[in-house]
Design a protein around this motif. Sequence first.
Motif, short mmCIF file in Angstrom:
data_model
loop_
_atom_site.label_atom_id
_atom_site.label_comp_id
_atom_site.label_asym_id
_atom_site.label_seq_id
_atom_site.Cartn_x
_atom_site.Cartn_y
_atom_site.Cartn_z
N ASP A 1 0.83 -1.21 0.00
CA ASP A 1 0.00 0.00 0.00
C ASP A 1 0.86 1.26 0.00
O ASP A 1 0.57 2.22 -0.72
N ARG A 2 1.91 1.27 0.80
CA ARG A 2 2.80 2.44 0.86
C ARG A 2 3.51 2.66 -0.48
O ARG A 2 3.64 3.79 -0.93
N ILE A 3 3.94 1.58 -1.10
CA ILE A 3 4.61 1.72 -2.40
C ILE A 3 3.63 2.19 -3.46
O ILE A 3 3.96 3.06 -4.27
N GLN A 4 2.42 1.68 -3.45
CA GLN A 4 1.42 2.14 -4.41
C GLN A 4 1.11 3.63 -4.24
O GLN A 4 0.94 4.35 -5.22
N ARG A 5 1.07 4.10 -2.99
CA ARG A 5 0.88 5.54 -2.74
C ARG A 5 2.07 6.33 -3.27
O ARG A 5 1.91 7.42 -3.84
N ALA A 6 3.28 5.80 -3.10
CA ALA A 6 4.48 6.48 -3.61
C ALA A 6 4.46 6.55 -5.13
O ALA A 6 4.80 7.57 -5.71
N VAL A 7 4.05 5.47 -5.77
CA VAL A 7 3.93 5.45 -7.24
C VAL A 7 2.95 6.53 -7.68
O VAL A 7 3.23 7.31 -8.60
N ALA A 8 1.81 6.61 -7.03
CA ALA A 8 0.77 7.58 -7.39
C ALA A 8 1.21 9.02 -7.11
O ALA A 8 0.83 9.94 -7.85
N ALA A 9 2.03 9.23 -6.07
CA ALA A 9 2.43 10.58 -5.68
C ALA A 9 3.60 11.13 -6.48
O ALA A 9 3.82 12.35 -6.49
N CYS A 10 4.34 10.28 -7.16
CA CYS A 10 5.54 10.74 -7.87
C CYS A 10 5.15 11.69 -9.01
O CYS A 10 4.48 11.29 -9.95
N PRO A 11 5.60 12.95 -8.93
CA PRO A 11 5.22 13.92 -9.96
C PRO A 11 5.83 13.65 -11.33
O PRO A 11 5.34 14.14 -12.34
N LYS A 12 6.89 12.87 -11.40
CA LYS A 12 7.55 12.56 -12.66
C LYS A 12 7.23 11.16 -13.16
O LYS A 12 7.78 10.73 -14.18
N SER A 13 6.37 10.43 -12.44
CA SER A 13 6.03 9.04 -12.80
C SER A 13 7.29 8.19 -12.97
O SER A 13 7.39 7.36 -13.87
N ALA A 14 8.25 8.41 -12.07
CA ALA A 14 9.52 7.71 -12.15
C ALA A 14 9.50 6.36 -11.44
O ALA A 14 10.39 5.54 -11.63
N ILE A 15 8.48 6.14 -10.60
CA ILE A 15 8.41 4.91 -9.80
C ILE A 15 7.35 3.98 -10.38
O ILE A 15 6.26 4.43 -10.75
N SER A 16 7.67 2.70 -10.43
CA SER A 16 6.70 1.71 -10.90
C SER A 16 6.90 0.41 -10.14
O SER A 16 7.92 0.20 -9.48
N ILE A 17 5.89 -0.43 -10.23
CA ILE A 17 5.96 -1.78 -9.69
C ILE A 17 6.02 -2.73 -10.88
O ILE A 17 5.17 -2.65 -11.76
N VAL A 18 7.03 -3.59 -10.89
CA VAL A 18 7.23 -4.51 -12.02
C VAL A 18 7.23 -5.94 -11.55
O VAL A 18 7.54 -6.23 -10.39
N GLU A 19 6.87 -6.85 -12.42
CA GLU A 19 6.95 -8.28 -12.12
C GLU A 19 8.39 -8.71 -12.05
O GLU A 19 9.26 -8.16 -12.72
N ASP A 20 8.66 -9.70 -11.21
CA ASP A 20 10.02 -10.25 -11.08
C ASP A 20 10.49 -10.84 -12.39
O ASP A 20 9.79 -11.38 -13.15
#
Length: 64
Positions: A45-64
Motif C-alpha cells: 500500500d505504501r509503495i502504491q501511494r508512492a507510485v501515485a504521488a511521484c510527480p515525474k512518474s519515475a516509480i513503478s511496480i514490475v513483475e520479477d
Amino acid sequence: MKVSVDFDLCESNALCVAMAPDVFELDDDDYLVILTEDVVDENRDRIQRAVAACPKSAISIVED
C-alpha cells in the motif's frame, strides 16, 4: 513484484520517502536510494501511494 525507479526521470523530491520511508530514502547528496526492492503485503500500500504521488512518474511496480 519489485519496485523500480527510472533515475533519469527522478528528481529526488522525496514524496516517495514520505509515503514509504521503509522503502525509499535520500542519501547525503539528496539522491534517491531504494532500501528494499521487494513489494510484499506489508509495504504494498505504501509503495502504491508512492507510485501515485511521484510527480515525474519515475516509480513503478514490475513483475520479477
